[in-house]
Design a protein around this motif. Structure first.
Motif, PDB file in Angstrom:
ATOM      1  N   LEU A  16       0.863  -1.240   0.180  1.00 57.32           N
ATOM      2  CA  LEU A  16       0.014  -0.319   0.149  1.00 57.32           C
ATOM      3  C   LEU A  16       0.939   1.314   0.410  1.00 57.32           C
ATOM      4  O   LEU A  16       0.563   2.225  -0.360  1.00 57.32           O
ATOM      5  N   LEU A  20       0.782   4.433  -3.003  1.00 57.06           N
ATOM      6  CA  LEU A  20       0.737   5.505  -2.752  1.00 57.06           C
ATOM      7  C   LEU A  20       1.996   6.340  -2.835  1.00 57.06           C
ATOM      8  O   LEU A  20       1.493   7.973  -3.529  1.00 57.06           O
ATOM      9  N   VAL A  24       1.727   9.313  -6.316  1.00 57.31           N
ATOM     10  CA  VAL A  24       2.371  10.931  -5.954  1.00 57.31           C
ATOM     11  C   VAL A  24       3.955  11.397  -6.575  1.00 57.31           C
ATOM     12  O   VAL A  24       3.270  12.166  -7.685  1.00 57.31           O
TER      13      VAL A  24
END
Length: 285
Positions: A16, A20, A24
């Motif tokens: 996870l 993320l 980004v």
């Protein structure tokens, strides 16, 4: 969904975080590329512009690849969890069957002794108790998939320990199951566990699992006599992350829905004050 650590590494949290971070990175790279294309005067040297755009493209491509691999790792980790559960369930079922085989001679000796003592009523009562124990395991051995049989036996045992009346109606051997057996175990496990939660504090709790052959489709129905699901919750109940039980929940029904859809079927709910049913329908292979 469980989060399992392997050798001290939590794969779900790690994957996870990778998703993320790379997301980004992609957003930042796209933003920088957009600025360069919109305002080329910021860097007048064409070669520098081209080189920078190339670097951004490589960065975005790598980030997309990393996200793809992270998602794949999460799926593999979930499959590993279900295979581990299936193994534990099979171990439980095997242990119960070995216990029954070991006790068979002892049961015969007790029945013989009761008959020898002219206690036919006691012998009949004893046979009834033994038969109930045998039926507990044998009622689960209805399909050709050991993992499914083991899951049913394990959940039936959990229900007995929780004081829940668990009834089973298996009308097919699931010979043409369109998904791997561990996937249908994953789906049924989530639905049965949700039913257990719904029955907490319920008077005379009852749970029923029905597996039917509809000709072209298989239907799996998990029903319970817990309270009805609120209409507002029904509108979002299959959405990943939605839960009325607090944070960190709400993935079970989304997982079941994904499994059913991947097999070309669907997940449905019918909730009334007297009974709530979750129904999986999938076409035969």
């Amino acid at each position: 969904m469980r989060s399992i650590s392997r050798n001290g590494i939590d794969l779900k949290k790690l994957s996870l975080m990778a998703i993320l971070v790379n997301a980004v990175q992609i957003v930042s790279s796209v933003f920088i590329a957009a600025i360069l294309l919109a305002t080329p005067q910021l860097i007048s040297d064409i070669m520098v512009q081209v080189l920078l755009i190339a670097v951004l493209i490589v960065t975005i491509t790598g980030a997309v690849y990393d996200i793809t691999e992270a998602v794949r790792a999460r799926k593999l980790d979930s499959s590993h969890d279900m295979l581990e559960d299936s193994y534990n369930n099979l171990t439980y079922l095997n242990t119960e069957m070995r216990k029954q085989r070991h006790d068979f001679k002892n049961h015969l000796q007790v029945i013989y002794s009761l008959l020898e003592l002219n206690e036919p009523n006691e012998a009949i009562a004893y046979i009834d108790r033994v038969n109930a124990d045998l039926s507990h395991v044998q009622s689960s051995l209805k399909t050709i998939h050991p993992a499914v049989n083991a899951l049913i036996a394990a959940k039936k045992n959990d229900a007995d320990e929780a004081g829940i009346m668990f009834t089973l109606n298996v009308q097919t051997d699931l010979e043409k199951l369109p998904v791997p057996s561990y996937e249908i175990c994953r789906a049924l496990s989530n639905l049965i566990d949700n039913a257990f939660d719904a029955l907490i504090g319920q008077v005379d709790p009852m749970l029923r699992l029905t597996i039917e052959d509809l000709g072209a489709n298989y239907r799996f129905t998990v029903s319970n006599n817990g309270p009805a699901i609120d209409q507002a919750a029904l509108d979002h109940i299959f959405t990943a992350g939605y839960s009325t039980k607090g944070t960190g929940r709400g993935m079970g029904l989304a997982i079941v829905s994904d499994i059913a859809k991947s097999a070309g079927g669907g997940l449905f709910v019918d909730s009334l004050p007297s009974i709530t049913k979750f129904i999986i329908e999938v076409p035969k292979k």
